[in-house]
Design an enzyme around this catalytic site. Structure first.
Site, short mmCIF file in Angstrom:
data_model
loop_
_atom_site.label_atom_id
_atom_site.label_comp_id
_atom_site.label_asym_id
_atom_site.label_seq_id
_atom_site.Cartn_x
_atom_site.Cartn_y
_atom_site.Cartn_z
N GLU A 56 0.82 -1.23 0.00
CA GLU A 56 0.00 0.00 0.00
C GLU A 56 0.84 1.27 0.00
O GLU A 56 0.73 2.13 0.87
CB GLU A 56 -0.95 -0.01 1.21
CG GLU A 56 -1.84 -1.24 1.26
CD GLU A 56 -2.67 -1.34 2.53
OE1 GLU A 56 -2.80 -0.36 3.26
OE2 GLU A 56 -3.21 -2.44 2.80
N GLU A 69 -6.09 -10.89 -0.20
CA GLU A 69 -6.82 -10.62 1.06
C GLU A 69 -8.33 -10.59 0.80
O GLU A 69 -9.02 -9.68 1.16
CB GLU A 69 -6.37 -9.29 1.66
CG GLU A 69 -4.88 -9.20 1.90
CD GLU A 69 -4.46 -7.87 2.50
OE1 GLU A 69 -5.32 -7.14 3.03
OE2 GLU A 69 -3.25 -7.54 2.46
O1 G3I Z 1 -3.74 -9.30 19.71
C1 G3I Z 1 -4.14 -8.05 20.27
C2 G3I Z 1 -5.00 -8.26 21.50
O2 G3I Z 1 -4.23 -8.92 22.50
C3 G3I Z 1 -5.49 -6.91 22.01
O3 G3I Z 1 -6.37 -7.10 23.11
C4 G3I Z 1 -6.24 -6.18 20.88
C5 G3I Z 1 -6.73 -4.83 21.30
O4 G3I Z 1 -5.63 -3.93 21.34
O5 G3I Z 1 -5.35 -6.01 19.75
C6 G3I Z 1 -4.94 -7.28 19.22
O6 G3I Z 1 -4.07 -7.09 18.12
C7 G3I Z 1 -4.75 -6.53 17.00
C8 G3I Z 1 -4.63 -7.54 15.83
O7 G3I Z 1 -5.18 -6.98 14.61
C9 G3I Z 1 -5.36 -8.85 16.13
O8 G3I Z 1 -6.75 -8.58 16.23
C10 G3I Z 1 -4.03 -5.24 16.64
O9 G3I Z 1 -4.25 -4.29 17.66
C11 G3I Z 1 -4.59 -4.72 15.32
O10 G3I Z 1 -3.80 -3.61 14.89
C12 G3I Z 1 -4.48 -5.81 14.23
O11 G3I Z 1 -5.10 -5.30 13.07
C13 G3I Z 1 -4.72 -5.98 11.85
C14 G3I Z 1 -4.28 -4.89 10.88
O12 G3I Z 1 -4.02 -5.45 9.59
C15 G3I Z 1 -3.00 -4.21 11.37
O13 G3I Z 1 -1.97 -5.17 11.45
C16 G3I Z 1 -5.93 -6.70 11.31
O14 G3I Z 1 -6.23 -7.82 12.14
C17 G3I Z 1 -5.65 -7.20 9.90
O15 G3I Z 1 -6.81 -7.79 9.32
C18 G3I Z 1 -5.19 -6.04 9.02
O16 G3I Z 1 -4.88 -6.56 7.78
C19 G3I Z 1 -4.52 -5.57 6.80
C20 G3I Z 1 -3.42 -6.15 5.94
O17 G3I Z 1 -2.31 -6.49 6.75
C21 G3I Z 1 -3.04 -5.18 4.84
N1 G3I Z 1 -4.21 -4.84 4.02
C22 G3I Z 1 -5.32 -4.28 4.80
C23 G3I Z 1 -5.74 -5.26 5.89
C24 G3I Z 1 -6.91 -4.74 6.68
O18 G3I Z 1 -6.53 -3.56 7.36
#
Ligand code: G3I
Length: 353
Positions: free
Chosen positions: A159, A264
């Site tokens: 991105e 994705e």
């Molecule tokens: O594991 C922790 C948990 O312990 C905690 O209680 C909770 C609340 O803070 O957070 C949890 O981690 C989160 C994780 O997802 C698992 O749910 C992170 O904060 C959160 O930032 C993370 O978000 C992910 C995001 O990328 C950022 O990495 C999403 O799951 C994931 O679906 C998303 O995927 C992205 C691709 O990498 C790139 N393309 C877009 C796509 C959607 O945004």
């Protein structure tokens, strides 16, 4: 019998038995419930480590239908290096890689350079470009070398461009200048000459504007000899996704010889959170089935050697990232891991129906 054939036979058998028990009422269990066993290309899924460790039905669903995994979080910089630029925590990512290896699954590396949800220590780095260049280079090469032999492809940059084709003004661009994308791919190639290197982005399939603008940038990079092997179309789509635009993106990428990864995939049914869509209805499920069928059918038309695979962004609706801000049911399996009409649409496309 080759490893893959024995795995496919095992997946098919396992899938048939598990699938019959797992089908939502009224759905005829597809003859082969294992998507990964019937598709001519890898079928991937994003996996979240803690759920993989603690939920047997989640693991069963992964093994039944998928033969490639992408870490939803565990291979990102913030997860690998939460504390500092030099302290790596490989444990969670290694767990996922071991699960994949134990089950003869492919691992797709996601993602090395991105600007979202980055570790806090990045904000405290000195402002000089030499420090940032070392951070980018060392992260790319240390991570690729750690997984070498187990992870054969990487989303090197994720991105990076605006809809206009302008390079987004992210921390990487600010500190490293517009040439950072090219250098990221060169560092990756140097770390593992055999790995397939992808540029991954959203909405390239959403219409000509971003697609054509980003293609100009990718063409420029390729003309400089930058080693980009493939492009990930994230395919965060919806019922209003214009299938001809998807076809246009697939055709233009295929014409350039890229490996093409639908990286994705999900199909949102409640994109605008309207009263008519924030409650799941049979019509929404039927429309979602049709959209999955159209997109998979379009993907099947690109040259077989360029079909890197289709990766679902989530095992089942209960895990989708889209629920962060609205009710949503975008995936192939429902909250109870049962097949949805969308799954049947995917299978029908694979069978050419
Ligand atoms: O594991 C922790 C948990 O312990 C905690 O209680 C909770 C609340 O803070 O957070 C949890 O981690 C989160 C994780 O997802 C698992 O749910 C992170 O904060 C959160 O930032 C993370 O978000 C992910 C995001 O990328 C950022 O990495 C999403 O799951 C994931 O679906 C998303 O995927 C992205 C691709 O990498 C790139 N393309 C877009 C796509 C959607 O945004």
């Amino acid at each position: 019998m080759s490893t893959f054939r024995s795995f496919a036979r095992r997946a098919l058998t396992f899938g048939l038995l598990a699938g019959l028990a797992n089908c939502a009422p009224g759905l005829v269990a597809p003859r082969s419930t294992g998507l990964g066993g019937i598709a001519p290309f890898p079928i991937g899924v994003s996996v979240y480590g803690p759920t993989l460790k603690n939920n047997p039905r989640y693991r069963e669903a992964i093994l039944r239908d998928f033969n490639s995994v992408t870490a939803e979080v565990e291979m990102k910089m913030g997860a690998l290096k939460p504390v500092s630029a030099t302290e790596y925590n490989w444990e969670d990512a290694d767990y996922l890689v071991k699960f994949a290896k134990d089950n003869r699954m492919r691992v797709h590396g996601h993602t090395l350079i991105w600007h979202v949800v980055q570790p806090r220590w990045l904000e405290t780095l000195p402002n000089d470009s030499a420090t940032w260049e070392a951070v980018m280079r060392d992260h790319i090469q240390t991570t690729i070398r750690h997984f070498k032999g187990d992870v054969h492809a990487w989303d090197v940059v994720n991105e990076a461009y605006e809809t206009s084709g302008e390079l987004s003004n992210t921390m990487w661009r600010k500190h490293l200048g517009p040439g950072y994308v090219a250098r990221a791919f060169r560092y990756a190639r140097a770390a593992d000459p055999k790995a397939k290197l992808f540029y991954n982005d959203f909405d390239l399939e959403g219409g000509p504007n971003k697609l054509n603008a980003v293609l100009v940038r990718l063409d420029e990079l390729k003309a400089q000899g930058v080693p980009i092997d493939g492009v990930g179309l994230q395919m965060h789509s919806s019922l209003t996704t214009h299938t001809p635009s998807v076809i246009d993106a697939l055709e233009k990428l295929a014409a350039r010889g890229y490996l093409i990864h639908i990286s994705e995939m999900d199909v949102a049914v409640n994109l605008y959170n309207l009263p008519t869509t924030r409650v799941l209805t049979p019509q929404l499920l039927a429309d979602q089935k049709q959209k999955y069928k159209e997109i998979v059918a379009a993907y099947l038309k690109i040259p077989r050697l360029q079909q890197y695979g289709i990766t679902m962004w989530g095992v089942h609706d209960g895990q989708t990232w889209l629920r962060e801000n609205r009710p949503e049911w975008p995936l192939l399996l429902d909250d109870d891991f049962k097949y949805k009409p969308a799954y049947e649409g995917f299978v029908e496309a694979l069978r050419g129906k």
